[in-house]
Design an enzyme around this catalytic site. Structure first.
Site, PDB file in Angstrom:
ATOM      1  N   SER A 189     -12.087  11.960 -29.713  1.00 17.11           N
ATOM      2  CA  SER A 189     -11.201  13.527 -29.968  1.00 17.11           C
ATOM      3  C   SER A 189     -10.434  14.021 -30.776  1.00 17.11           C
ATOM      4  O   SER A 189     -11.595  14.085 -32.442  1.00 17.11           O
ATOM      5  CB  SER A 189      -9.881  13.389 -28.452  1.00 17.11           C
ATOM      6  OG  SER A 189      -9.674  15.039 -28.197  1.00 17.11           O
ATOM      7  N   ASP A 343     -16.556  19.847 -20.509  1.00 24.72           N
ATOM      8  CA  ASP A 343     -15.376  19.174 -21.569  1.00 24.72           C
ATOM      9  C   ASP A 343     -15.356  21.010 -22.714  1.00 24.72           C
ATOM     10  O   ASP A 343     -16.522  21.461 -23.239  1.00 24.72           O
ATOM     11  CB  ASP A 343     -15.967  18.426 -22.436  1.00 24.72           C
ATOM     12  CG  ASP A 343     -15.051  18.091 -23.660  1.00 24.72           C
ATOM     13  OD1 ASP A 343     -13.745  18.705 -23.588  1.00 24.72           O
ATOM     14  OD2 ASP A 343     -14.870  17.142 -24.117  1.00 24.72           O
ATOM     15  N   HIS A 373     -13.339  15.550 -20.100  1.00 22.81           N
ATOM     16  CA  HIS A 373     -12.707  15.139 -21.919  1.00 22.81           C
ATOM     17  C   HIS A 373     -11.804  14.434 -21.219  1.00 22.81           C
ATOM     18  O   HIS A 373     -11.599  13.507 -20.025  1.00 22.81           O
ATOM     19  CB  HIS A 373     -12.113  16.715 -22.576  1.00 22.81           C
ATOM     20  CG  HIS A 373     -11.508  16.203 -23.590  1.00 22.81           C
ATOM     21  ND1 HIS A 373     -12.633  16.279 -24.595  1.00 22.81           N
ATOM     22  CD2 HIS A 373     -10.366  15.918 -24.270  1.00 22.81           C
ATOM     23  CE1 HIS A 373     -11.957  15.914 -26.191  1.00 22.81           C
ATOM     24  NE2 HIS A 373     -10.547  15.720 -25.404  1.00 22.81           N
TER      25      HIS A 373
END
Ligand SMILES: *[C@@H]1O[C@H](CO)[C@@H](O)[C@H](O)[C@H]1NC(C)=O
Length: 403
Positions: A189, A343, A373
Protein backbone atom coordinates in the site's frame (compact mmCIF):
# COMPACT_ATOMS: atom_id res chain seq x y z
CA UNK A 1 -42.49 2.27 23.18
CA UNK A 2 -40.49 2.18 26.41
CA UNK A 3 -37.05 3.74 26.69
CA UNK A 4 -35.39 0.34 26.83
CA UNK A 5 -36.96 -1.06 23.70
CA UNK A 6 -36.25 2.20 21.90
CA UNK A 7 -32.58 1.87 22.81
CA UNK A 8 -32.62 -1.74 21.66
CA UNK A 9 -34.09 -0.79 18.28
CA UNK A 10 -31.52 1.97 17.84
CA UNK A 11 -28.70 -0.39 18.83
CA UNK A 12 -29.89 -3.08 16.40
CA UNK A 13 -30.25 -0.54 13.62
CA UNK A 14 -26.72 0.70 14.24
CA UNK A 15 -25.31 -2.82 14.29
CA UNK A 16 -27.13 -3.64 11.06
CA UNK A 17 -25.89 -0.39 9.53
CA UNK A 18 -22.27 -1.10 10.36
CA UNK A 19 -22.27 -4.83 9.66
CA UNK A 20 -24.10 -4.80 6.40
CA UNK A 21 -21.87 -3.92 3.53
CA UNK A 22 -22.45 -5.12 -0.01
CA UNK A 23 -19.60 -7.44 -0.92
CA UNK A 24 -18.64 -8.87 -4.29
CA UNK A 25 -19.81 -12.44 -4.79
CA UNK A 26 -16.49 -14.17 -5.08
CA UNK A 27 -14.79 -12.52 -2.13
CA UNK A 28 -13.03 -14.83 0.31
CA UNK A 29 -14.54 -15.31 3.83
CA UNK A 30 -17.34 -12.73 3.36
CA UNK A 31 -18.63 -12.82 6.94
CA UNK A 32 -15.27 -12.21 8.48
CA UNK A 33 -14.72 -9.39 6.05
CA UNK A 34 -18.06 -7.82 6.90
CA UNK A 35 -17.29 -7.86 10.62
CA UNK A 36 -13.82 -6.54 10.04
CA UNK A 37 -15.23 -3.77 7.90
CA UNK A 38 -17.84 -2.92 10.54
CA UNK A 39 -15.09 -2.50 13.12
CA UNK A 40 -13.05 -0.32 10.77
CA UNK A 41 -16.05 1.85 9.90
CA UNK A 42 -16.86 2.36 13.57
CA UNK A 43 -13.30 3.56 14.18
CA UNK A 44 -13.47 5.84 11.12
CA UNK A 45 -16.81 7.34 12.10
CA UNK A 46 -15.56 7.72 15.66
CA UNK A 47 -12.59 9.59 14.23
CA UNK A 48 -14.82 11.94 12.28
CA UNK A 49 -16.94 12.71 15.34
CA UNK A 50 -13.93 13.24 17.59
CA UNK A 51 -12.43 15.52 14.95
CA UNK A 52 -15.65 17.54 14.53
CA UNK A 53 -15.74 18.03 18.29
CA UNK A 54 -12.17 19.28 18.15
CA UNK A 55 -10.97 16.60 20.60
CA UNK A 56 -8.28 14.97 18.48
CA UNK A 57 -7.08 14.58 14.94
CA UNK A 58 -8.88 12.00 12.79
CA UNK A 59 -5.62 10.13 12.25
CA UNK A 60 -5.00 9.90 16.02
CA UNK A 61 -8.18 7.87 16.24
CA UNK A 62 -7.25 5.70 13.25
CA UNK A 63 -3.93 5.02 14.96
CA UNK A 64 -5.92 2.76 17.33
CA UNK A 65 -5.96 0.20 14.52
CA UNK A 66 -2.17 0.24 14.65
CA UNK A 67 -1.84 0.34 18.40
CA UNK A 68 -4.01 -2.68 19.17
CA UNK A 69 -1.61 -4.76 17.11
CA UNK A 70 1.55 -3.60 18.92
CA UNK A 71 3.96 -6.37 19.72
CA UNK A 72 7.35 -5.94 21.41
CA UNK A 73 10.50 -7.18 19.67
CA UNK A 74 10.83 -10.79 20.77
CA UNK A 75 13.55 -13.17 19.69
CA UNK A 76 13.01 -16.89 19.37
CA UNK A 77 15.32 -19.83 18.67
CA UNK A 78 15.44 -19.04 14.94
CA UNK A 79 15.42 -15.26 14.66
CA UNK A 80 16.93 -12.53 16.81
CA UNK A 81 14.71 -9.46 16.82
CA UNK A 82 16.07 -6.09 17.94
CA UNK A 83 15.33 -2.42 17.51
CA UNK A 84 17.91 -0.02 16.15
CA UNK A 85 18.28 3.28 14.34
CA UNK A 86 19.62 3.56 10.81
CA UNK A 87 20.49 7.18 10.07
CA UNK A 88 18.25 8.25 13.01
CA UNK A 89 15.25 6.30 11.66
CA UNK A 90 13.92 3.50 13.88
CA UNK A 91 13.99 0.03 12.37
CA UNK A 92 13.17 -3.44 13.59
CA UNK A 93 15.88 -5.93 12.66
CA UNK A 94 15.36 -9.65 12.12
CA UNK A 95 18.59 -11.62 12.07
CA UNK A 96 18.69 -15.39 11.65
CA UNK A 97 20.22 -16.97 14.74
CA UNK A 98 22.00 -19.71 12.84
CA UNK A 99 25.71 -18.90 12.54
CA UNK A 100 27.32 -19.41 9.17
CA UNK A 101 30.01 -17.88 7.01
CA UNK A 102 27.79 -17.84 3.95
CA UNK A 103 26.56 -14.36 3.11
CA UNK A 104 22.84 -13.84 3.67
CA UNK A 105 20.10 -12.32 1.59
CA UNK A 106 18.27 -9.23 2.89
CA UNK A 107 14.88 -7.54 2.62
CA UNK A 108 14.02 -3.96 3.51
CA UNK A 109 10.31 -3.92 4.35
CA UNK A 110 8.09 -0.80 4.32
CA UNK A 111 4.74 -1.09 6.07
CA UNK A 112 1.48 0.38 4.76
CA UNK A 113 -1.12 2.66 6.35
CA UNK A 114 -1.66 5.61 4.01
CA UNK A 115 1.54 7.39 5.22
CA UNK A 116 -0.49 8.27 8.34
CA UNK A 117 -0.90 5.07 10.34
CA UNK A 118 0.73 1.63 10.61
CA UNK A 119 4.02 0.53 12.12
CA UNK A 120 6.73 -2.10 11.86
CA UNK A 121 5.75 -2.99 15.44
CA UNK A 122 2.32 -4.29 14.40
CA UNK A 123 1.85 -8.00 14.95
CA UNK A 124 1.14 -8.67 11.26
CA UNK A 125 4.24 -6.89 9.98
CA UNK A 126 6.28 -8.46 12.73
CA UNK A 127 5.06 -11.91 11.67
CA UNK A 128 5.71 -11.28 7.99
CA UNK A 129 9.27 -10.12 8.71
CA UNK A 130 9.88 -13.05 11.05
CA UNK A 131 8.64 -15.58 8.49
CA UNK A 132 10.73 -13.95 5.77
CA UNK A 133 13.85 -14.00 7.92
CA UNK A 134 13.29 -17.56 9.10
CA UNK A 135 12.38 -19.19 5.79
CA UNK A 136 14.94 -17.36 3.68
CA UNK A 137 17.62 -17.29 6.33
CA UNK A 138 17.70 -13.58 5.50
CA UNK A 139 18.23 -10.30 7.32
CA UNK A 140 15.04 -8.21 7.39
CA UNK A 141 15.00 -4.49 8.09
CA UNK A 142 11.46 -3.30 8.82
CA UNK A 143 11.31 0.49 8.73
CA UNK A 144 9.39 2.68 11.19
CA UNK A 145 9.44 5.87 9.16
CA UNK A 146 7.81 9.00 10.62
CA UNK A 147 4.15 9.51 9.75
CA UNK A 148 1.84 12.26 8.53
CA UNK A 149 0.08 14.45 9.57
CA UNK A 150 2.88 15.29 12.01
CA UNK A 151 5.54 14.57 9.40
CA UNK A 152 4.22 15.18 5.92
CA UNK A 153 5.73 14.66 2.49
CA UNK A 154 8.61 14.25 1.88
CA UNK A 155 9.55 13.09 5.42
CA UNK A 156 8.23 9.50 5.17
CA UNK A 157 9.95 9.16 1.79
CA UNK A 158 13.19 10.67 3.10
CA UNK A 159 13.18 8.37 6.13
CA UNK A 160 12.87 5.25 3.99
CA UNK A 161 15.47 6.62 1.59
CA UNK A 162 17.98 7.23 4.34
CA UNK A 163 17.46 3.77 5.80
CA UNK A 164 18.05 2.22 2.37
CA UNK A 165 21.12 4.36 1.78
CA UNK A 166 22.53 3.51 5.19
CA UNK A 167 21.95 -0.21 4.82
CA UNK A 168 23.37 -0.41 1.29
CA UNK A 169 26.80 0.85 2.41
CA UNK A 170 29.38 -1.89 2.05
CA UNK A 171 30.57 -1.54 5.65
CA UNK A 172 27.05 -2.08 6.95
CA UNK A 173 26.34 -5.01 4.65
CA UNK A 174 29.58 -6.54 5.86
CA UNK A 175 28.58 -5.99 9.46
CA UNK A 176 25.34 -7.91 8.94
CA UNK A 177 26.94 -10.52 6.72
CA UNK A 178 24.72 -9.61 3.74
CA UNK A 179 25.43 -10.43 0.09
CA UNK A 180 25.27 -7.04 -1.72
CA UNK A 181 23.81 -8.49 -4.92
CA UNK A 182 20.87 -10.17 -3.14
CA UNK A 183 18.83 -7.40 -1.52
CA UNK A 184 15.11 -6.76 -1.98
CA UNK A 185 12.93 -3.80 -1.08
CA UNK A 186 9.26 -4.55 -0.44
CA UNK A 187 6.19 -2.79 0.86
CA UNK A 188 2.40 -2.81 0.89
CA UNK A 189 0.00 0.00 0.00
CA UNK A 190 1.64 3.29 1.04
CA UNK A 191 4.69 1.15 1.82
CA UNK A 192 4.60 -0.11 -1.77
CA UNK A 193 4.43 3.52 -2.86
CA UNK A 194 7.51 4.39 -0.80
CA UNK A 195 9.37 1.26 -1.95
CA UNK A 196 8.69 2.04 -5.62
CA UNK A 197 9.66 5.70 -5.21
CA UNK A 198 12.85 4.94 -3.29
CA UNK A 199 13.89 2.29 -5.84
CA UNK A 200 13.50 4.83 -8.66
CA UNK A 201 15.46 7.52 -6.84
CA UNK A 202 18.28 5.18 -5.85
CA UNK A 203 18.97 4.42 -9.51
CA UNK A 204 20.04 8.03 -9.97
CA UNK A 205 22.07 8.31 -6.78
CA UNK A 206 25.78 8.26 -7.63
CA UNK A 207 26.68 7.68 -3.95
CA UNK A 208 24.88 4.36 -3.83
CA UNK A 209 26.82 1.65 -5.57
CA UNK A 210 24.77 -1.33 -4.39
CA UNK A 211 21.33 -1.55 -6.01
CA UNK A 212 18.32 -3.70 -5.21
CA UNK A 213 18.10 -7.03 -6.95
CA UNK A 214 14.30 -7.03 -6.83
CA UNK A 215 11.37 -4.99 -5.58
CA UNK A 216 8.04 -6.40 -4.37
CA UNK A 217 5.00 -4.13 -4.32
CA UNK A 218 1.78 -5.21 -2.64
CA UNK A 219 -1.23 -3.26 -3.94
CA UNK A 220 0.78 -0.01 -4.10
CA UNK A 221 -0.48 3.55 -4.45
CA UNK A 222 1.35 4.90 -7.51
CA UNK A 223 -0.31 7.94 -9.03
CA UNK A 224 -2.18 11.12 -8.18
CA UNK A 225 -3.41 12.53 -11.48
CA UNK A 226 -6.47 10.36 -12.10
CA UNK A 227 -8.49 9.41 -9.03
CA UNK A 228 -11.30 8.03 -11.21
CA UNK A 229 -9.60 5.01 -12.73
CA UNK A 230 -12.04 2.09 -13.27
CA UNK A 231 -10.87 0.51 -9.98
CA UNK A 232 -11.59 3.77 -8.13
CA UNK A 233 -15.07 3.79 -9.62
CA UNK A 234 -15.84 0.10 -9.09
CA UNK A 235 -14.41 -0.23 -5.59
CA UNK A 236 -15.06 3.16 -4.07
CA UNK A 237 -16.98 1.68 -1.13
CA UNK A 238 -15.20 -1.64 -0.72
CA UNK A 239 -14.17 -2.87 2.72
CA UNK A 240 -10.88 -1.76 4.27
CA UNK A 241 -10.05 1.09 1.88
CA UNK A 242 -12.65 3.41 0.41
CA UNK A 243 -11.90 6.01 -2.23
CA UNK A 244 -12.64 8.72 0.26
CA UNK A 245 -10.10 7.30 2.72
CA UNK A 246 -7.44 7.15 -0.01
CA UNK A 247 -8.05 10.82 -0.75
CA UNK A 248 -7.97 11.68 2.94
CA UNK A 249 -4.65 9.87 3.42
CA UNK A 250 -3.20 11.50 0.33
CA UNK A 251 -4.26 15.00 1.29
CA UNK A 252 -2.95 14.51 4.85
CA UNK A 253 0.34 13.31 3.43
CA UNK A 254 0.72 16.48 1.38
CA UNK A 255 -0.85 19.34 3.33
CA UNK A 256 -2.90 20.49 6.32
CA UNK A 257 -5.13 22.48 3.97
CA UNK A 258 -8.47 20.67 3.99
CA UNK A 259 -9.52 22.26 0.72
CA UNK A 260 -7.02 19.88 -0.87
CA UNK A 261 -9.29 16.95 0.01
CA UNK A 262 -12.23 18.63 -1.73
CA UNK A 263 -10.24 19.47 -4.83
CA UNK A 264 -8.92 15.92 -5.12
CA UNK A 265 -12.42 14.52 -4.73
CA UNK A 266 -13.55 16.35 -7.87
CA UNK A 267 -10.71 14.74 -9.86
CA UNK A 268 -10.21 18.08 -11.59
CA UNK A 269 -7.12 18.95 -9.66
CA UNK A 270 -4.54 18.78 -12.44
CA UNK A 271 -4.02 22.12 -14.19
CA UNK A 272 -3.67 22.23 -17.97
CA UNK A 273 0.08 22.87 -17.83
CA UNK A 274 0.48 19.35 -16.41
CA UNK A 275 -1.36 17.80 -19.34
CA UNK A 276 1.70 15.78 -20.28
CA UNK A 277 1.28 13.66 -17.13
CA UNK A 278 -1.98 12.05 -18.24
CA UNK A 279 -0.32 9.79 -20.77
CA UNK A 280 1.55 8.03 -17.95
CA UNK A 281 -1.68 6.81 -16.37
CA UNK A 282 -4.05 6.78 -19.35
CA UNK A 283 -6.01 3.66 -18.47
CA UNK A 284 -7.53 3.45 -21.94
CA UNK A 285 -4.04 2.70 -23.17
CA UNK A 286 -2.44 0.81 -20.25
CA UNK A 287 -5.19 -1.38 -18.78
CA UNK A 288 -5.87 -4.82 -20.24
CA UNK A 289 -9.41 -5.11 -21.66
CA UNK A 290 -10.86 -7.16 -18.82
CA UNK A 291 -10.24 -4.38 -16.29
CA UNK A 292 -11.86 -1.75 -18.48
CA UNK A 293 -15.21 -3.43 -18.74
CA UNK A 294 -18.19 -1.12 -18.46
CA UNK A 295 -16.04 2.00 -18.50
CA UNK A 296 -15.56 4.55 -21.23
CA UNK A 297 -12.47 6.68 -21.20
CA UNK A 298 -13.00 10.39 -21.12
CA UNK A 299 -10.09 12.77 -21.21
CA UNK A 300 -9.72 14.24 -17.72
CA UNK A 301 -11.00 17.77 -17.28
CA UNK A 302 -8.84 20.44 -15.75
CA UNK A 303 -9.53 22.47 -12.72
CA UNK A 304 -8.30 25.99 -12.32
CA UNK A 305 -6.82 25.01 -8.97
CA UNK A 306 -3.23 26.07 -8.64
CA UNK A 307 -2.44 22.70 -7.20
CA UNK A 308 0.85 22.21 -9.01
CA UNK A 309 2.20 25.47 -7.63
CA UNK A 310 0.58 25.34 -4.21
CA UNK A 311 1.30 21.69 -3.40
CA UNK A 312 4.20 20.60 -5.57
CA UNK A 313 4.32 17.33 -3.62
CA UNK A 314 1.13 16.10 -5.18
CA UNK A 315 2.55 15.68 -8.68
CA UNK A 316 6.04 14.74 -7.53
CA UNK A 317 7.20 11.26 -8.60
CA UNK A 318 8.20 10.61 -4.98
CA UNK A 319 4.45 10.68 -4.28
CA UNK A 320 3.43 9.25 -7.63
CA UNK A 321 6.09 6.92 -9.09
CA UNK A 322 3.98 6.42 -12.24
CA UNK A 323 4.57 10.04 -13.24
CA UNK A 324 8.00 9.48 -14.77
CA UNK A 325 9.21 8.92 -18.34
CA UNK A 326 10.02 5.43 -19.58
CA UNK A 327 13.66 6.34 -19.44
CA UNK A 328 13.39 6.51 -15.64
CA UNK A 329 11.76 3.11 -15.52
CA UNK A 330 14.42 1.40 -17.60
CA UNK A 331 17.02 -0.07 -15.33
CA UNK A 332 14.58 -0.86 -12.52
CA UNK A 333 15.08 -4.32 -11.05
CA UNK A 334 12.88 -7.40 -11.43
CA UNK A 335 9.53 -6.38 -9.96
CA UNK A 336 6.85 -8.43 -8.26
CA UNK A 337 3.45 -6.69 -8.23
CA UNK A 338 0.47 -8.01 -6.30
CA UNK A 339 -2.93 -6.51 -7.08
CA UNK A 340 -6.39 -7.32 -5.70
CA UNK A 341 -9.53 -7.28 -7.80
CA UNK A 342 -11.78 -5.44 -5.32
CA UNK A 343 -9.29 -2.72 -4.46
CA UNK A 344 -9.43 1.00 -5.29
CA UNK A 345 -5.68 0.85 -5.96
CA UNK A 346 -5.92 -2.16 -8.29
CA UNK A 347 -5.37 -0.18 -11.50
CA UNK A 348 -2.38 1.74 -10.11
CA UNK A 349 -0.58 -1.59 -9.81
CA UNK A 350 -1.78 -2.91 -13.17
CA UNK A 351 -0.75 0.25 -15.01
CA UNK A 352 2.70 0.04 -13.41
CA UNK A 353 2.97 -3.58 -14.63
CA UNK A 354 2.15 -2.47 -18.21
CA UNK A 355 4.48 0.49 -18.11
CA UNK A 356 7.39 -1.47 -16.65
CA UNK A 357 6.98 -4.19 -19.27
CA UNK A 358 6.88 -1.58 -22.04
CA UNK A 359 10.12 -0.16 -20.62
CA UNK A 360 11.72 -3.61 -20.73
CA UNK A 361 11.70 -4.29 -16.98
CA UNK A 362 11.00 -7.92 -16.05
CA UNK A 363 7.76 -8.10 -14.04
CA UNK A 364 5.88 -10.86 -12.28
CA UNK A 365 2.26 -9.88 -11.74
CA UNK A 366 0.12 -11.74 -9.26
CA UNK A 367 -3.52 -10.71 -9.42
CA UNK A 368 -5.75 -11.95 -6.60
CA UNK A 369 -9.36 -12.26 -7.77
CA UNK A 370 -11.10 -12.77 -4.44
CA UNK A 371 -9.45 -10.13 -2.29
CA UNK A 372 -9.94 -6.54 -1.14
CA UNK A 373 -7.21 -4.04 -0.27
CA UNK A 374 -4.89 -4.57 2.66
CA UNK A 375 -5.34 -8.29 3.27
CA UNK A 376 -1.69 -8.74 4.20
CA UNK A 377 -2.38 -6.73 7.38
CA UNK A 378 -4.77 -9.46 8.47
CA UNK A 379 -2.36 -12.34 8.95
CA UNK A 380 -2.43 -11.78 12.71
CA UNK A 381 -5.28 -11.26 15.17
CA UNK A 382 -7.78 -9.90 16.01
CA UNK A 383 -8.93 -10.76 12.46
CA UNK A 384 -7.11 -13.34 10.36
CA UNK A 385 -7.88 -13.76 6.66
CA UNK A 386 -6.84 -16.87 4.72
CA UNK A 387 -6.20 -14.87 1.60
CA UNK A 388 -3.62 -12.80 3.52
CA UNK A 389 -1.80 -15.96 4.52
CA UNK A 390 -1.76 -17.24 0.96
CA UNK A 391 -0.42 -13.91 -0.25
CA UNK A 392 2.36 -13.90 2.35
CA UNK A 393 3.30 -17.50 1.48
CA UNK A 394 3.40 -16.85 -2.26
CA UNK A 395 5.53 -13.78 -1.70
CA UNK A 396 8.04 -15.58 0.51
CA UNK A 397 8.22 -18.49 -1.92
CA UNK A 398 8.79 -16.06 -4.77
CA UNK A 399 11.53 -14.32 -2.79
CA UNK A 400 13.16 -17.62 -2.07
CA UNK A 401 13.41 -18.41 -5.79
CA UNK A 402 14.31 -14.96 -7.05
CA UNK A 403 16.40 -13.26 -4.41
C1 LIG B 1 -5.59 7.94 -23.92
O1 LIG B 1 -5.42 6.79 -24.72
C2 LIG B 1 -6.36 6.69 -25.77
C3 LIG B 1 -6.17 5.32 -26.43
O2 LIG B 1 -4.84 5.01 -26.64
C4 LIG B 1 -6.18 7.87 -26.72
O3 LIG B 1 -7.12 7.79 -27.76
C5 LIG B 1 -6.35 9.18 -25.94
O4 LIG B 1 -6.06 10.27 -26.76
C6 LIG B 1 -5.43 9.21 -24.74
N1 LIG B 1 -5.73 10.38 -23.93
C7 LIG B 1 -4.81 11.07 -23.25
C8 LIG B 1 -5.29 12.24 -22.47
O5 LIG B 1 -3.63 10.75 -23.22
Amino acid sequence: MGGKSFCLVVALALIAYYIYSPLPENVDEPWKLMLLNAALRIVEHGGMIVEKLGLAHYMDVLMMITNIQYTPPASDEKVTVTEAKFNHVPVRLYIPTEQSDVLKRAVIYIHGGGWCIGSATMKSYDLLSRWTSERLNAVVVSVDYRLAPKYRFPVPFEDVYSVAKYFLQSSILEKYNVEPSRICIAGDSAGGNLAAAVTQKLLDDPDVKVKFKIQALFYPFLQTVDLELPSYQDNKNMPVLTKSLVIRFLSEYISSDDSLFKVLETNQHVPAEFNHLFKFVNWSHWLPERFKKGHIYTAPSHGNSKIGQKYPGILDPRTAPLLVDDIKLQGLPLTYVITCQHDVLRDDGIIYVSRLREAGVPVIHEHVENAVHGVLTFIAGPVILNVGHRMANNYIEWLNKNL
